[in-house]
Design a protein around this motif. Sequence first.
Motif, PDB file in Angstrom:
ATOM      1  N   ASN A  98       2.315   4.849   3.250  1.00 19.77           N
ATOM      2  CA  ASN A  98       2.648   3.640   2.494  1.00 19.77           C
ATOM      3  C   ASN A  98       4.153   3.536   2.274  1.00 19.77           C
ATOM      4  OD1 ASN A  98       0.016   2.653   2.202  1.00 19.77           O
ATOM      5  ND2 ASN A  98      -0.358   3.887   0.366  1.00 19.77           N
ATOM      6  N   LEU A  99       4.784   4.654   2.018  1.00 20.18           N
ATOM      7  CA  LEU A  99       6.232   4.650   1.806  1.00 20.18           C
ATOM      8  C   LEU A  99       6.965   4.153   3.041  1.00 20.18           C
ATOM      9  CD1 LEU A  99       8.712   5.360   0.108  1.00 20.18           C
ATOM     10  CD2 LEU A  99       8.423   7.759   0.793  1.00 20.18           C
ATOM     11  N   LEU A 100       6.467   4.526   4.211  1.00 18.23           N
ATOM     12  CA  LEU A 100       7.116   4.121   5.455  1.00 18.23           C
ATOM     13  C   LEU A 100       7.053   2.611   5.681  1.00 18.23           C
ATOM     14  CD1 LEU A 100       5.879   7.030   7.739  1.00 18.23           C
ATOM     15  CD2 LEU A 100       8.240   6.594   7.039  1.00 18.23           C
ATOM     16  N   LYS A 101       6.132   1.921   4.998  1.00 14.86           N
ATOM     17  CA  LYS A 101       6.068   0.465   5.104  1.00 14.86           C
ATOM     18  C   LYS A 101       7.323  -0.197   4.544  1.00 14.86           C
ATOM     19  CE  LYS A 101       1.002   0.332   4.692  1.00 14.86           C
ATOM     20  NZ  LYS A 101      -0.156  -0.134   3.868  1.00 14.86           N
ATOM     21  N   PHE A 102       8.058   0.545   3.708  1.00 17.67           N
ATOM     22  CA  PHE A 102       9.255  -0.012   3.078  1.00 17.67           C
ATOM     23  C   PHE A 102      10.517   0.267   3.886  1.00 17.67           C
ATOM     24  CE2 PHE A 102       6.140   0.449  -0.247  1.00 17.67           C
ATOM     25  CZ  PHE A 102       6.331  -0.659  -1.063  1.00 17.67           C
ATOM     26  N   TYR A 103      10.358   1.023   5.000  1.00 18.18           N
ATOM     27  CA  TYR A 103      11.539   1.324   5.810  1.00 18.18           C
ATOM     28  C   TYR A 103      12.085   0.069   6.483  1.00 18.18           C
ATOM     29  CZ  TYR A 103      14.341   2.849   9.764  1.00 18.18           C
ATOM     30  OH  TYR A 103      15.353   2.987  10.686  1.00 18.18           O
ATOM     31  N   ASP A 150       5.501   4.452  -9.308  1.00 18.37           N
ATOM     32  CA  ASP A 150       4.260   3.846  -9.801  1.00 18.37           C
ATOM     33  C   ASP A 150       3.681   2.860  -8.790  1.00 18.37           C
ATOM     34  OD1 ASP A 150       4.377   5.267 -12.137  1.00 18.37           O
ATOM     35  OD2 ASP A 150       5.367   3.670 -13.286  1.00 18.37           O
ATOM     36  N   VAL A 151       4.549   2.124  -8.119  1.00 21.10           N
ATOM     37  CA  VAL A 151       4.096   1.192  -7.089  1.00 21.10           C
ATOM     38  C   VAL A 151       3.480   1.960  -5.928  1.00 21.10           C
ATOM     39  CG1 VAL A 151       4.838  -0.509  -5.372  1.00 21.10           C
ATOM     40  CG2 VAL A 151       5.740  -0.612  -7.709  1.00 21.10           C
ATOM     41  N   LEU A 152       4.155   3.033  -5.515  1.00 25.73           N
ATOM     42  CA  LEU A 152       3.672   3.812  -4.381  1.00 25.73           C
ATOM     43  C   LEU A 152       2.299   4.409  -4.678  1.00 25.73           C
ATOM     44  CD1 LEU A 152       4.509   4.777  -1.575  1.00 25.73           C
ATOM     45  CD2 LEU A 152       5.481   6.810  -2.643  1.00 25.73           C
ATOM     46  N   LYS A 153       2.124   4.956  -5.869  1.00 28.91           N
ATOM     47  CA  LYS A 153       0.827   5.531  -6.216  1.00 28.91           C
ATOM     48  C   LYS A 153      -0.231   4.446  -6.384  1.00 28.91           C
ATOM     49  CE  LYS A 153       2.494   9.791  -8.385  1.00 28.91           C
ATOM     50  NZ  LYS A 153       2.518  10.622  -9.615  1.00 28.91           N
ATOM     51  N   ARG A 177      -4.437  -0.652  -1.212  1.00 29.57           N
ATOM     52  CA  ARG A 177      -3.839  -1.808  -1.866  1.00 29.57           C
ATOM     53  C   ARG A 177      -2.434  -2.052  -1.319  1.00 29.57           C
ATOM     54  NH1 ARG A 177      -3.991  -1.103  -8.146  1.00 29.57           N
ATOM     55  NH2 ARG A 177      -3.587  -3.349  -8.080  1.00 29.57           N
ATOM     56  N   GLU A 178      -2.016  -3.299  -1.365  1.00 33.85           N
ATOM     57  CA  GLU A 178      -0.662  -3.667  -0.954  1.00 33.85           C
ATOM     58  C   GLU A 178       0.239  -3.700  -2.176  1.00 33.85           C
ATOM     59  OE1 GLU A 178       0.401  -3.962   2.104  1.00 33.85           O
ATOM     60  OE2 GLU A 178      -1.603  -3.566   2.907  1.00 33.85           O
ATOM     61  N   ALA A 179       1.518  -3.560  -1.958  1.00 31.32           N
ATOM     62  CA  ALA A 179       2.481  -3.511  -3.060  1.00 31.32           C
ATOM     63  C   ALA A 179       2.447  -4.791  -3.887  1.00 31.32           C
ATOM     64  CB  ALA A 179       3.886  -3.274  -2.512  1.00 31.32           C
ATOM     65  N   GLU A 180       2.194  -5.937  -3.233  1.00 36.75           N
ATOM     66  CA  GLU A 180       2.198  -7.226  -3.936  1.00 36.75           C
ATOM     67  C   GLU A 180       1.051  -7.340  -4.930  1.00 36.75           C
ATOM     68  OE1 GLU A 180       2.317  -6.808  -0.718  1.00 36.75           O
ATOM     69  OE2 GLU A 180       4.394  -7.356  -0.231  1.00 36.75           O
ATOM     70  N   GLU A 181       0.006  -6.521  -4.770  1.00 34.43           N
ATOM     71  CA  GLU A 181      -1.153  -6.590  -5.643  1.00 34.43           C
ATOM     72  C   GLU A 181      -0.981  -5.791  -6.926  1.00 34.43           C
ATOM     73  OE1 GLU A 181      -4.812  -5.630  -3.592  1.00 34.43           O
ATOM     74  OE2 GLU A 181      -3.829  -5.914  -1.662  1.00 34.43           O
ATOM     75  N   ILE A 182       0.110  -5.058  -7.017  1.00 35.96           N
ATOM     76  CA  ILE A 182       0.261  -4.102  -8.120  1.00 35.96           C
ATOM     77  C   ILE A 182       1.196  -4.660  -9.176  1.00 35.96           C
ATOM     78  CG2 ILE A 182       1.011  -1.767  -8.723  1.00 35.96           C
ATOM     79  CD1 ILE A 182       0.418  -1.097  -5.721  1.00 35.96           C
ATOM     80  N   ASP A 183       0.728  -4.668 -10.402  1.00 39.93           N
ATOM     81  CA  ASP A 183       1.560  -5.086 -11.535  1.00 39.93           C
ATOM     82  C   ASP A 183       2.032  -3.832 -12.248  1.00 39.93           C
ATOM     83  OD1 ASP A 183       1.212  -7.834 -11.137  1.00 39.93           O
ATOM     84  OD2 ASP A 183      -0.715  -7.807 -12.191  1.00 39.93           O
ATOM     85  N   VAL A 184       3.334  -3.677 -12.326  1.00 41.11           N
ATOM     86  CA  VAL A 184       3.922  -2.525 -12.996  1.00 41.11           C
ATOM     87  C   VAL A 184       4.791  -3.012 -14.127  1.00 41.11           C
ATOM     88  CG1 VAL A 184       5.423  -0.524 -12.758  1.00 41.11           C
ATOM     89  CG2 VAL A 184       3.906  -1.160 -10.881  1.00 41.11           C
TER      90      VAL A 184
END
Length: 271
Positions: free
Chosen positions: A230-235, A244-247, A253-260
Amino acid sequence: MAAAASANDKFPKVQGGGSLILAWQIRNKHVLVVGGGEVAAGRILNVLNADAIVTVVCPADGLNPEVRHRVANNEVHHIDRVFEPSDLESLPASNGNAPDMVMCAIDDPAASTQVWKLCKQHRIPANIADVPPECDFYFGAVHRDGPLQVMVSTNGKGPRLAASIRNFIAKSLPPNVGDAITQVGTLRSKLRQIAPKTEEGPKRMRWITRVSDAYSWNDMVDLTDEDMDNLLKFYGPNKVPDLDVLKGMRGGREAEEIDVFDGSFGFCIGV
């Protein structure tokens, strides 16, 4: 005069008298060790840890228990005799080639000096134990934790003091730093698979640096394979997500779905 003074302040001053400390890659290279006593045993372990091919030249009755153990377990090649000058030209373990490195650890100063002079003639780097002027390289006090190696060198002046300094440094390091470095290495390998081109090199290095700065050692140790993928998606967009987003991306789940909650709003109660 003012310009010269400014330049002197800008650039670091040269401090002569040191050694060039390098990580010497001797994997699958041939190392000749002359002698089989306690000092030789330590030298042998050092180069075996670096995946070298080792030949020990020493009469069998001169092998100490540790070196004898290495021989019995086929960890080193053993030639049961004293050193001969021809050893610097050809040895069976090196397919008839000259050794890439020589280490001499025998209790005979005159013979040691002769080995040193022969190595100089053959342009083979050598270390003559306990004779700093007859050494192309020194062994320092090393702390090892997985891929992490920290070496302390006193340039041959105070080996015992170097060991004390090494122990001090080792105690100050977190217990999981080696695991964290292993994780970073895994991430770098994965990154090279998705961005293999040479021209990507500078971007890869900058992004890995940002990741290393963004996450603590404990954070890196706790990353799962899924987290790394998942982290590599941000490269691509050259970003590094909050932990918190990564976990939160676990389970597909996609990053856009996460509310932090980022602390940008709140409330207060007046009394």
